[in-house]
Enzyme design. Sequence first.
Site, short mmCIF file in Angstrom:
data_model
loop_
_atom_site.label_atom_id
_atom_site.label_comp_id
_atom_site.label_asym_id
_atom_site.label_seq_id
_atom_site.Cartn_x
_atom_site.Cartn_y
_atom_site.Cartn_z
CG HIS A 153 44.42 45.16 29.74
ND1 HIS A 153 44.47 44.14 30.66
CD2 HIS A 153 43.18 45.68 29.81
CE1 HIS A 153 43.29 44.04 31.25
NE2 HIS A 153 42.49 44.97 30.77
CE LYS A 206 51.90 36.72 26.14
NZ LYS A 206 51.39 36.72 27.52
CB THR A 248 45.92 36.02 34.72
OG1 THR A 248 45.71 35.76 33.32
CG2 THR A 248 45.49 37.42 35.05
CE LYS A 266 44.45 31.74 34.06
NZ LYS A 266 44.47 31.73 32.58
#
Length: 776
Positions: A332, A519, A621, A625
């Site tokens: 991951h 991020k 993910t 969405k």
Amino acid sequence: MGVEPSRAQLLDWRLALAHTLREQATDSWLDSARRTREDGLKSVNYLSMEFLPGRLLEDAAINLRLRDSVSASFDDLGVNFADVVAGEPDPALGNGGLGRLAACYLESMATLACPAHGYGLRYERGLFRQHFEDGRQVERPDEWLTSGDPFSLSRPATAYAVPFGGEVSDDDGGTAWRPETRLVAAAHDTPVIGYGGGWVNTLRLWSALPAADLLDLDRFSAGDFFGAAETETWARTLSRVLYPTDTTDLGRRLRLSQEHFLTSASVQDVLHRFLETQQDLRRLPEHAAIQMNDTHPALAGPELIRLLVDEHGVGFDTAADLAVQVLGYTNHTLLPEALEMWPVDLMRHLLPRHLQIIERLDQRVHAVHGSAADDVHLIEHGQVKMGELAVVTSHRVNGVSALHTDLVRRNLFPHLEALTPGRILNVTNGITPRRWLALANPALADLVTETIGPGWETDLDRLRELEPHAEDPNFLEAFGRTKHLAKHRLATWLDEEHGIELPVEALLDVQVKRLHEYKRQLLNILWTVSRWQRIKADPGADWVPRVKIFGGKAAPSYTAVKDIIRLINDVGAVINSDPETRERLRIIYPPNYNVTMAEKLIPAADLSEQISTAGMEASGTGNMKFALNGALTIGTLDGANVEIREEVGAENFFLFGLTADEVLARREQPGHARAAIEQSQPLQDVLQAIAEGTFSPEEPARYSGLVDHLWNSDWFLVASDFDAYNSSQELVDMSYRDPLRWQRMAVTNVARMGSFSSDRAVRHYMREIWNVPPAQ
Ligand SMILES: *Cc1c(COP(=O)(O)O)cnc(C)c1O
């Protein structure tokens, strides 16, 4: 519930609903287990330290196809269904994406009638609850079990002893491990209901109990009351808390104990179920697949070998071969700080037999592959390398997006890829459309069903049939109304839960995910400051009103991103109270982001921020969405963004920023950050305002460290990507000014997101990794 309906509280109704729904699932639950057992079906055992299932009851009602009748029954009783389910705690047994992925996959396995058990830990306290005090993150314990866990069943009869510590000795012919202590793993089962209710799997979570003999009576009698209870206390600590770090590992004894506890109890359970109907352990791979969700359960290999050799008399080489056939490993992350390594000394102290097995596995690799394996070391510099161990004990290793898998092959395990070409494959992540469309966005779900008919819930590729409607102004208007409805629902929720006002007419621009430097929430907030400055400089211009929504938690020890949280809140306090800009720019940061909040925010979003430094987000993910719910993405070429953009079309995606290869090259250029800032007047203005204390007037130097870091280091290339991000944001405004064009782009996104269903991903695992056919 033993309560008269007229006196029942919402909690009573919720407990009654939980029991009723569980009862509705029970026949299928028993049937699925019986079929698997009696027909000797192969089943999947999904081992994960984290599961983030979200609230269970409404999802169960949807999958049992009972939501409407449950809701109508509550109406008859004069009770509001939405109020009943809104009281349910959201079990935070995971940090973020990895745990949520595990939950989506379990739901898809049940929907596809793939026989499976999920295995995890039943943390008494889940991930901390986040509050803000003066803009700073404050962590409070999460108490999700205070009103019980009424949808699950405790199984006191299903328990295993998990050994720890002690000594190993090689006496005549065999190896004997005399553990110092044993803990008891007790099972708690939650039904995982497939869509339609025809197949039901089990999520089995272990809690730790002290074995009965753990209270040391000799020490107790001698007056050492606390010392006597030490081991007992340790046992209770084991399943007490989830580690609140999603990437960096602390290398702590308790964490390694948790990992061993999960894998040992689960592998023992797998063998126990196999031996209920079978005798010959060499046939284990025909009946069981074990998937390791990241390296956290990577002791599964050594543990399986230990049980086969020490308790069932299988030879070492046979046991090692069987382990490889049974096990698969999902990687991951490439972040070096997240690749687990355990000190050999700690492992020898806690798990001496496992260390011995790992040493033998290492020798075996070299014996089998000779000099080709010179670069392969399961143990190096006094550390056991869990990534290498997981690869060597698995027949398949997968990355989670095309780009990520490519980097796993090229950069992470090139030496292992060379030994066994083809072992590493890609399975791009997915999300379940039941929770992320049917449950979270009922208005859009209804519009989809009205337009293309039912069935998309289990065949998400059918969303393609929406595409012709992207040219129909009536359909686009109806689509716009669903977005509006979702915004109103969000506004009500934000007001009731957090006392936050949401201007529903504005463009909702959302970044929700764990806080991490890679991020780049920092890039987002710096741009927001820049926007504010430009509105103030030109108040007469036609600015598209925006609400910038942030959500996410930081690991408690990760001070660099805790500063970013505080900066977002400080900037919000100033901007939100500026009468000159209030109508055009607002910042909202509701605390305690979790699955429930995601279900409210994502359907309402217009713009999805997926702006990580390229090469650092394995898949994501959240990005899926949002796009499935008709938000457009502004994003970098990172993780699954790459594939999302290919699917939805480059013209329906706001791309910006350096590529993964360019990131590596840029980092090599000395002074790249300073150069980037000096080239960007807007960025200089932003940094100057922050450095001058515009957002922290009572402490002007509060962010001097953060600003310094940007000028002088900037590992995550915020400065390098700032201007590109700004240009892309201007394109966002331009597109949004033309509502029909925007909606056409949004509908096209929805229509082309079918392949990001977790059903597609799980089918791929079933075929290429587990070799498990559907039972129905
Ligand atoms: C989907 C989800 C995530 C993962 O989000 P990313 O943007 O992919 O990091 C994390 N937390 C929650 C609660 C989620 O629902």
